[in-house]
Structures are given as C-alpha cells and as structure tokens.
Design a protein around this motif. Structure first.
Motif, mmCIF file in Angstrom:
data_model
loop_
_atom_site.group_PDB
_atom_site.id
_atom_site.type_symbol
_atom_site.label_atom_id
_atom_site.label_comp_id
_atom_site.label_asym_id
_atom_site.label_seq_id
_atom_site.Cartn_x
_atom_site.Cartn_y
_atom_site.Cartn_z
ATOM 1 N N LEU A 137 71.098 22.554 -26.848
ATOM 2 C CA LEU A 137 71.175 23.963 -27.234
ATOM 3 C C LEU A 137 69.928 24.364 -28.021
ATOM 4 O O LEU A 137 69.355 25.436 -27.791
ATOM 5 C CB LEU A 137 72.429 24.196 -28.072
ATOM 6 N N GLY A 138 69.488 23.494 -28.933
ATOM 7 C CA GLY A 138 68.269 23.777 -29.689
ATOM 8 C C GLY A 138 67.043 23.811 -28.807
ATOM 9 O O GLY A 138 66.222 24.731 -28.901
ATOM 10 N N THR A 158 72.028 28.618 -34.301
ATOM 11 C CA THR A 158 71.136 27.631 -33.688
ATOM 12 C C THR A 158 70.119 28.310 -32.794
ATOM 13 O O THR A 158 68.922 28.000 -32.825
ATOM 14 C CB THR A 158 71.942 26.608 -32.867
ATOM 15 N N HIS A 192 74.142 32.934 -31.690
ATOM 16 C CA HIS A 192 74.546 32.006 -32.745
ATOM 17 C C HIS A 192 73.319 31.586 -33.545
ATOM 18 O O HIS A 192 72.176 31.809 -33.138
ATOM 19 C CB HIS A 192 75.246 30.777 -32.161
ATOM 20 N N ASP A 244 73.498 29.567 -21.751
ATOM 21 C CA ASP A 244 73.893 29.211 -23.120
ATOM 22 C C ASP A 244 75.355 28.781 -23.167
ATOM 23 O O ASP A 244 75.699 27.758 -23.776
ATOM 24 C CB ASP A 244 73.654 30.407 -24.039
ATOM 25 N N GLY A 296 78.971 20.708 -25.348
ATOM 26 C CA GLY A 296 78.928 20.212 -26.715
ATOM 27 C C GLY A 296 77.614 19.558 -27.094
ATOM 28 O O GLY A 296 77.526 18.890 -28.132
ATOM 29 N N ASN A 297 76.586 19.735 -26.280
ATOM 30 C CA ASN A 297 75.289 19.104 -26.521
ATOM 31 C C ASN A 297 74.455 19.990 -27.441
ATOM 32 O O ASN A 297 73.722 20.872 -26.990
ATOM 33 C CB ASN A 297 74.567 18.875 -25.191
ATOM 34 N N LYS A 298 74.569 19.780 -28.756
ATOM 35 C CA LYS A 298 73.878 20.630 -29.728
ATOM 36 C C LYS A 298 72.361 20.473 -29.650
ATOM 37 O O LYS A 298 71.626 21.426 -29.889
ATOM 38 C CB LYS A 298 74.380 20.312 -31.137
ATOM 39 N N GLU A 299 71.899 19.290 -29.336
ATOM 40 C CA GLU A 299 70.455 19.088 -29.227
ATOM 41 C C GLU A 299 69.890 19.890 -28.055
ATOM 42 O O GLU A 299 68.858 20.543 -28.175
ATOM 43 C CB GLU A 299 70.132 17.600 -29.065
ATOM 44 N N LEU A 350 76.977 25.189 -24.267
ATOM 45 C CA LEU A 350 77.999 25.093 -25.304
ATOM 46 C C LEU A 350 79.228 24.349 -24.802
ATOM 47 O O LEU A 350 79.860 23.597 -25.558
ATOM 48 C CB LEU A 350 78.389 26.490 -25.787
#
Length: 439
Positions: A283-284, A322, A320, A271, A278-281, A275
């Motif tokens: 992370l989901g 997400t 978090h 995780d 910075g790849n939020k997709e 982080l």
C-alpha cells in the motif's frame, strides 16, 4: 479624456469577449474524439480572423507579433505532445525555437519565475523522452546483452543514466513479456548478467513499469473487484520472481506510478484491492508511486501557477493516512530527481511555502537522494544540489530542514548502511530512514 477612457473600456471588453470565444472554441475542439472532424473548420476560421488582424500590423509591432506567434505555436506542439505522453525528438525543434523568446520574456516580465517554470518543463520533457525512447538512445537490439546496454546508458552521463537505466529495465521486461506471460528471474541474479550493482535499483523499477502496464491494460472501472485483486496478486508475483533480494520494493512502487499516470480512473479500485490483501507495505509503495505519477500527470505537467500541483490538497487523492503520507513523499521524490541540475525549481517551490506535510516531503527528498547516490555515486551535481541556492533565496529554515539536512543524512548516514544491508528497495515508500537504517 472621457473618449480615451471609453475606448480603453471597449478594448478590454472586446479582448475579454475574444478570450471567451477562444476558450469556447478550444474546449469544443478538444472535448472529444468526434470533434476532430470539425476542428479543421474551427482552425480555418481562427486563422482567417488572425490573418485579418495581423494584416493591419506593421513595423516593430508586426515583428513582435511574429516572434510571439512562433513561440506560442511551438508551445502548443510541446504541450500537446506532453499531454498525450508521446514526447519524442519531434518536439525538440519547437523547444529550441521558443527558447530565445522565453529568455527575452524573462528579462522584461516582473514574474521572473517564468524562466524557472520553463526550465522545469524542459526537464520533464527531457526525462520522458529518454525513458520512452531509451532503445534508440543506446541503439538497443533484441540480441544485445543487457549489461552492454546498461554500459551505454551510463555513457550518456550521470544525470541521464538514472532515467536511461530505468527505461532499459522497462525495455528488458517488455522484450520478455513479448515471449512469455510468466517471465522468471530477469534480475534475480544481476551478477550472472554482468550488471554493475549501481544499476540494479532502477532496472528493478523499470521492469515493474512493464509489468504494471501489461496487467493494468486489461482492467476498466467496470471490472469486478476480484479481477483487480487478481491483477494485484499477479503483479506482486512477477515482481518477486524477477528481482533480487532487497530490491523488490523498487519494482512494486511502479504499480502506483503507472496507475496514476495512465489509468487514473482505476486508482481507488487498485487501492481497495491492495487493502483486501492486508499488505501494508505494498500500500505504501503503491501510493508513493502514485505521488510520482501526480508530478507527471496531464493536469500537472505544465509547471505554471494555473496548472501546477496544489500541495495543500494533493494528498487528498488518497482515502487514508498511509496514502496521503506516501503521495507527498512521492511527489517530492520526483521534483528532486527531475530537477537536480536546476535547484532553482526547488527553491521556487519552497518560496511559495505551500507544503503542508513537511515530514513526508523531507522523507521524499532524502529517499530520492539515497537512490541517486547508489545509481550514480560519482555524480558531481549531487552534493552541489544539496547545498544549492536555497540558503540564499529560500526561507533558510525551510531549505535547511527540507533539502539540505535530508540530503546530507542520505549521503553520509543512510545510503552506506542501506546498501550494506541490501535494503535499498525499501526507500521507495515513506518510512523513517533513520529507523530503517537501525533495523
């Protein structure tokens, strides 16, 4: 009367003592690998006690004991294999032997959910067996074209086809990884491989499984952060290089599934590595896969009140929002797909009213139905599951909002649009299906 009361208390006390003794012996036997040398002696001691006790039984009581003993020993085989995630055809005889006894218990026990729990366990084992041993089920050979294997997978029937296709994606990628560390374009052009469009989503998920397994195998909790970052980056590169446009998300989600199922101690380190990118997709996708992994994890494999998923706290595995939202969606996804032929399982879950994040849960149900609608569009059980039995036995409002309506929207509104726009891989993480369909 006093003597009977004292006798009853003595029996209860001795039963409790024996239970604690048994629990201690079991803990000692399974606490470490080194215990294997002494476990044989423990087993012989326990068998000696059992022999002494059963020698004093006769008639119907002895017959009842024999039935229960056979069933319990069968359940030990099943549970042991499940906890090792080594589910093979070897345990199926144990399931079949125990089935009549379990059905008999269902007729007399006041907790009728026992039969539903048993069926859920059978569903899990069936799917694990299929994904792990798909090459045997479809008679795969290294030189057999993947399109031919997929055709055989669909020959197993609509329900099993989904899992068989995922297993074939895993098999396909493993064969390639055995030849090179950098496979390219495995599924980049499904048409040239002769693959039906309906197979691409779960084939992509399967190749993601193989990539994640191979890369995570070289990590440990002591690995430096930069090594985790390198593995995450390499995983993303492999998924993008080997999937077709619109389906990469299905492969990316597998990183969370493999991590949470087999490498739980690495979960937070992976995780943090994601982080740092910075790849939020991603992370989901990762935490959605982790949610699926939670459903199949060792501690949650047995669907019993003592051992089942704690919906009120399961999302707290993520540090978090997400992650928490995607965990709930991922677990709901797994519960829906694994038990689609037995809506009683979902009905039981809703009756317990323990779901905190209803939006995340409904999203998981709807997203899984989108994927199932694409993979096996003619499955007869799809619409019948959505109607199910929930309106009769679950709280009607819960069944309607968490199952029936998400199902209907997935089939009628979202799947056609997402397929046309080539965005089916994006349902493998939590996001508004309505918003995704409008983009």
């Amino acid at each position: 009367m006093c003597d009977m009361r004292e006798l009853t208390k003595a029996v209860v006390s001795s039963s409790w003592a024996l239970s604690l003794f048994g629990a201690r012996q079991m803990a000692d036997a399974f606490s470490s690998d080194s215990s294997r040398d002494s476990s044989g002696g423990v087993a012989r001691s326990m068998d000696a006690v059992a022999t002494e006790v059963t020698s004093r039984l006769s008639g119907r009581v002895r017959h009842l004991y024999d039935l229960g003993d056979n069933a319990q020993r069968g359940m030990v085989d099943i549970t042991s294999a499940a906890l090792r995630f080594n589910v093979t055809d070897a345990i199926r005889p144990s399931i079949d032997v125990a089935q009549p006894f379990v059905e008999g218990l269902g007729l007399v026990t006041p907790r009728r959910d026992w039969l539903i729990d048993w069926q859920e366990l059978r569903n899990k084992i069936d799917i694990f067996d299929l994904v792990q041993n798909v090459e045997n089920r479809v008679d795969a050979r290294p030189d057999t074209p993947i399109a031919e294997l997929v055709d055989r997978a669909y020959g197993l029937g609509d329900f099993h086809a989904l899992w068989a296709v995922e297993g074939l994606g895993h098999y396909f990628a493993q064969q390639s990884l055995n030849q090179t560390d950098s496979p390219q374009s495995l599924l980049a052009d499904p048409v040239s491989l002769g693959l039906p469009g309906k197979s691409v989503t779960m084939l992509s998920a399967g190749i993601g499984l193989a990539f994640a397994e191979r890369l995570l195998d070289g990590l440990s909790p002591q690995s430096p952060p930069e090594e985790f970052a390198r593995v995450v980056q390499r995983f993303v590169e492999l998924c993008r290089a080997n999937t077709t446009s619109g389906y990469t998300g299905a492969a990316l989600e597998s990183l969370g599934l493999v991590t949470r199922t087999f490498q739980t101690k690495l979960l937070l380190a992976v995780d943090r590595a994601i982080l740092s990118t910075g790849n939020k997709e991603l992370l989901g996708y990762f935490w959605h896969g982790a949610g699926r992994g939670i459903y199949f994890s060792r501690e949650n494999f047995l669907p019993l009140p003592c051992c089942g998923i704690r919906w009120d706290s399961v999302a707290n595995e993520a540090p978090h929002e997400t992650g928490r939202r995607n965990i709930i969606a991922g677990v709901a996804w797994a519960v829906t797909l694994v038990n689609m032929r037995t809506p009683q399982v979902m009905n039981k879950l809703l009756r317990r009213r323990s779901i905190v994040d209803r939006e995340g849960f409904a999203n998981g149900v709807g997203s899984s139905i989108v994927m199932r609608s694409d993979t096996t569009p003619d499955a007869h059980f799809l619409r019948s599951y959505c109607q199910g039995i929930g309106s009769q036995t679950s709280p009607p409002a819960l069944w309607s909002s968490l199952v029936q309506q998400p199902c209907a929207d997935a089939i009628e509104r979202y799947h056609p649009v997402l397929k046309q726009r080539n965005r089916l891989g994006e349902v493998f993480r939590f996001q508004s299906l309505s918003g995704l369909s409008r983009v």
